[in-house]
Design a protein around this motif. Structure first.
Motif, PDB file in Angstrom:
ATOM      1  N   GLY A   7       3.558 -11.399 -20.268  1.00  0.00           N
ATOM      2  CA  GLY A   7       4.860 -11.878 -19.245  1.00  0.00           C
ATOM      3  C   GLY A   7       4.635 -12.522 -18.098  1.00  0.00           C
ATOM      4  O   GLY A   7       3.258 -12.703 -17.622  1.00  0.00           O
ATOM      5  N   SER A   9       4.892 -11.550 -15.071  1.00  0.00           N
ATOM      6  CA  SER A   9       4.083 -10.786 -14.058  1.00  0.00           C
ATOM      7  C   SER A   9       2.689 -10.890 -14.197  1.00  0.00           C
ATOM      8  O   SER A   9       1.769 -10.645 -13.382  1.00  0.00           O
ATOM      9  N   ASN A 200      13.980 -13.284 -20.699  1.00  0.00           N
ATOM     10  CA  ASN A 200      13.021 -12.180 -21.103  1.00  0.00           C
ATOM     11  C   ASN A 200      12.786 -12.423 -22.523  1.00  0.00           C
ATOM     12  O   ASN A 200      12.044 -11.572 -23.595  1.00  0.00           O
ATOM     13  N   TRP A 221       2.248  -7.510 -22.920  1.00  0.00           N
ATOM     14  CA  TRP A 221       1.352  -7.041 -21.686  1.00  0.00           C
ATOM     15  C   TRP A 221       2.149  -7.464 -20.727  1.00  0.00           C
ATOM     16  O   TRP A 221       2.698  -8.477 -20.395  1.00  0.00           O
ATOM     17  N   ALA A 222       2.373  -6.431 -19.661  1.00  0.00           N
ATOM     18  CA  ALA A 222       3.291  -6.480 -18.427  1.00  0.00           C
ATOM     19  C   ALA A 222       2.565  -5.814 -17.403  1.00  0.00           C
ATOM     20  O   ALA A 222       1.373  -5.670 -17.306  1.00  0.00           O
ATOM     21  N   ASP A 223       3.153  -5.599 -16.260  1.00  0.00           N
ATOM     22  CA  ASP A 223       2.484  -5.294 -15.039  1.00  0.00           C
ATOM     23  C   ASP A 223       2.927  -3.491 -14.895  1.00  0.00           C
ATOM     24  O   ASP A 223       2.612  -3.012 -13.953  1.00  0.00           O
ATOM     25  N   VAL A 224       3.420  -3.151 -15.864  1.00  0.00           N
ATOM     26  CA  VAL A 224       3.591  -1.689 -15.762  1.00  0.00           C
ATOM     27  C   VAL A 224       2.842  -0.792 -17.003  1.00  0.00           C
ATOM     28  O   VAL A 224       2.557  -1.517 -17.860  1.00  0.00           O
ATOM     29  N   VAL A 227       6.346   1.931 -21.330  1.00  0.00           N
ATOM     30  CA  VAL A 227       7.846   2.315 -21.054  1.00  0.00           C
ATOM     31  C   VAL A 227       7.986   3.395 -20.422  1.00  0.00           C
ATOM     32  O   VAL A 227       7.377   4.703 -20.763  1.00  0.00           O
ATOM     33  N   TYR A 228       8.758   3.409 -19.344  1.00  0.00           N
ATOM     34  CA  TYR A 228       8.970   4.690 -18.373  1.00  0.00           C
ATOM     35  C   TYR A 228      10.010   5.351 -18.883  1.00  0.00           C
ATOM     36  O   TYR A 228      11.015   4.861 -19.449  1.00  0.00           O
ATOM     37  N   ALA A 230      12.225   6.231 -16.969  1.00  0.00           N
ATOM     38  CA  ALA A 230      13.450   5.565 -16.413  1.00  0.00           C
ATOM     39  C   ALA A 230      12.968   4.438 -15.535  1.00  0.00           C
ATOM     40  O   ALA A 230      11.415   4.449 -15.214  1.00  0.00           O
ATOM     41  N   ASP A 231      13.399   3.447 -14.861  1.00  0.00           N
ATOM     42  CA  ASP A 231      12.889   2.551 -14.154  1.00  0.00           C
ATOM     43  C   ASP A 231      11.967   2.866 -12.911  1.00  0.00           C
ATOM     44  O   ASP A 231      12.654   3.444 -12.022  1.00  0.00           O
ATOM     45  N   PRO A 232      10.741   2.688 -12.825  1.00  0.00           N
ATOM     46  CA  PRO A 232       9.849   3.525 -12.043  1.00  0.00           C
ATOM     47  C   PRO A 232      10.141   2.976 -10.554  1.00  0.00           C
ATOM     48  O   PRO A 232       9.906   3.570  -9.648  1.00  0.00           O
ATOM     49  N   ARG A 233      10.812   1.685 -10.414  1.00  0.00           N
ATOM     50  CA  ARG A 233      11.129   1.307  -9.234  1.00  0.00           C
ATOM     51  C   ARG A 233      12.472   2.204  -8.373  1.00  0.00           C
ATOM     52  O   ARG A 233      12.645   2.242  -7.281  1.00  0.00           O
ATOM     53  N   ALA A 257      16.591  -1.365 -19.594  1.00  0.00           N
ATOM     54  CA  ALA A 257      15.172  -1.145 -19.204  1.00  0.00           C
ATOM     55  C   ALA A 257      14.659  -2.470 -19.266  1.00  0.00           C
ATOM     56  O   ALA A 257      14.184  -2.788 -20.706  1.00  0.00           O
ATOM     57  N   LYS A 258      14.427  -3.416 -18.461  1.00  0.00           N
ATOM     58  CA  LYS A 258      14.161  -4.961 -18.822  1.00  0.00           C
ATOM     59  C   LYS A 258      12.535  -5.031 -18.986  1.00  0.00           C
ATOM     60  O   LYS A 258      11.943  -5.982 -19.293  1.00  0.00           O
TER      61      LYS A 258
END
Ligand code: ADP
Ligand code: ASP
Ligand code: MG
Length: 458
Positions: A7, A9, A200, A221-224, A227-228, A230-233, A257-258
């Motif tokens: 991605g 990121s 996306n 492959w992303a920067d998180v 999948v959490y 909830a949105d970790p931010r 959950a983008k």
């Protein structure tokens, strides 16, 4: 063959691209790999920005494109110093882009078709550089433009894929033993007109290709780290889910959950290919596995939310037992291309409320005033307004099905958090309860719900 999608990121600059290349090199020793690339981080946004400025007649459209040129030429210098052919190729793509935007500036108009063509330059630029950087490392990389292998209709901005013909093209063009490096996001109609798969959309590209070649796995492959819950931010207590089902991933992504495009699961389910979300920052971690079954026993898997939505409530005594009103409302909104995200109807039939993107709120009110003008006149329905600045929160989990007490726990938590709920909907699959809250209540609500279901698990 394994599909590895990186991605934006993970491709933010030469350093991040280098880390992605290390991961590809290590994996390609064990099995054949196909890489799918997004645009470098922020580039697609920059392209949309440039196009809208050009269409509005502002000369400043050249600022974002100049920044895009500089960033890519810098990446060329750092990753492939001395590769003049690559530098000319990248500069040539940027020149084409400038010409296109000049055209838009002259005619003061950017159609969806032109927008797709412009938006696709991000992936064409990043993939050109990444394929060259891989060859420089001795990998047998081959640049492959997805417009040669993914066929869609002409619904610009988010075209529908023709799977049969795409699978045939994919099988024909991915045959061999090299390392295809494919542009995410873009596709083409049978006539060769550029389309895109929606924002996306590179995740979706990866799974279409994966299904076409019946890949062993599709990795996003992303920067998180995965999948959490909830949105970790927004929810500091959120944690990585080791595994979730295709259905849960689809619901979570549909509801905001983008981390993965909602359609990504469709081709993977069809061919039973496992998907994995992993992080280029922590490649030693396993990430989240998305597959048909999970061993999880938890009722709730995750919580997601969609921001910037508006709610319209159509209400009136004259609606009771009067068939056809719902049909007319939804047909009129569909004709205006307004996407309805959530619907809830009271069982008294007295009111129907639905949620749409906030940006469409005023237009939706005008469309409905025109469509329901006789009913408004006869006072069968009351005058309606759009309630704005709202947020949908969705609580998702396959194990919620047939389990009493989940909504009790949810609404008790919302009550304790003093959250005002404007509308509620539950899918008949019973794996999703969604509700609408004021935007200002967003973080408090997400954290309260997370605590109610996962308190102490992080
Ligand atoms: P990429 O550029 O790799 O495609 P995205 O920015 O599209 O990555 O998606 C990753 C982002 O998704 C994360 O930075 C994270 O903030 C956000 N996100 C939202 N909800 C979740 C979730 N439940 N799990 C993981 N990430 C999430
Ligand atoms: N570059 C596109 C976007 O930003 C597609 C993607 O990144 O998946 O939406
Ligand atoms: Mg993404």
């Amino acid at each position: 063959m394994k599909i590895m999608k990186f991605g934006g990121s993970s491709l933010a600059d030469a350093g991040r691209i280098s880390s992605a290349l290390d991961i590809v090199a290590a994996n390609s020793r064990a099995e054949r790999v196909c890489v799918v690339c997004s645009a470098m981080r922020g580039v697609t946004d920059g392209l949309f920005d440039a196009a809208s400025q050009a269409a509005a007649g502002f000369e400043t459209f050249a600022d974002p494109t100049q920044a895009i040129r500089t960033r890519h030429l810098e990446a060329v210098k750092e990753l492939c110093a001395g590769d003049d052919e690559l530098e000319r190729g990248v500069a040539g793509l940027c020149d084409e882009l400038d010409e296109l935007l000049h055209g838009v500036h002259l005619v003061r108009e950017c159609t969806m078709r032109t927008m797709d063509l412009i938006a696709g330059y991000g992936e064409r630029l990043s993939t050109t550089i990444i394929a060259a950087a891989m060859r420089r490392r001795g990998l047998p990389a081959r640049y492959l433009d997805a417009r040669e292998i993914i066929r869609t209709d002409a619904d610009h901005g988010g075209a529908a894929v023709d799977f049969l013909s795409s699978y045939e093209l994919i099988q024909a063009l991915l045959d061999g033993d090299d390392l295809p490096v494919v542009t995410g996001f873009i596709a083409a109609t049978a006539a060769g007109v550029t389309t895109t798969l929606g924002r996306n959309g590179s995740d979706y590209t990866a799974s279409i290709i994966g299904a076409g070649v019946e890949a062993s796995a599709i990795e996003i492959w992303a920067d998180v780290d995965g999948v959490y819950s909830a949105d970790p931010r927004l929810v500091p207590e959120a944690f990585v889910l080791p595994e979730i089902s295709y259905q849960e991933a689809m619901e979570l992504s549909y509801f905001g959950a983008k981390v993965i495009h909602p359609y990504t699961m469709v081709p993977a389910v069809e061919k039973g290919i496992p998907l994995r979300i992993r992080s280029t920052l922590t490649p030693e971690l396993a990430g989240t596995l998305i597959a048909s079954h999970t061993s999880s026993r938890a009722f709730v898997t995750g919580i997601a939310s969609i921001e910037n939505v508006a709610l319209i409530n159509v209400e009136g005594g004259g609606m009771v037992g009067s068939p056809g009103i719902a049909g007319r409302i939804f047909t009129a909104l569909a004709a205006a291309r307004i996407n309805i995200i959530m619907i809830s109807q009271a069982s008294s039939e007295h009111s129907i409320c639905f949620v749409i993107p906030d940006g469409d709120a005023m237009r939706a009110v005008r469309v409905l005033e025109a469509e329901l003008s006789p009913e408004l006149h006869q006072k069968k329905v009351q005058r309606f307004v759009a309630e704005r600045d709202l947020e949908i929160v969705a609580v998702i989990g396959e194990n919620m099905r047939g389990k009493p007490g989940v909504s009790g726990r949810l609404f008790q938590a919302l009550g304790e958090a003093a959250t005002n709920i404007l509308a509620i909907a539950q899918g008949s699959s019973e794996m999703n309860i969604s509700f609408v809250v004021h935007r200002c209540d967003r973080e408090r609500t997400l954290n309260a719900v997370h605590d109610a279901f996962f308190g102490g698990m992080a």
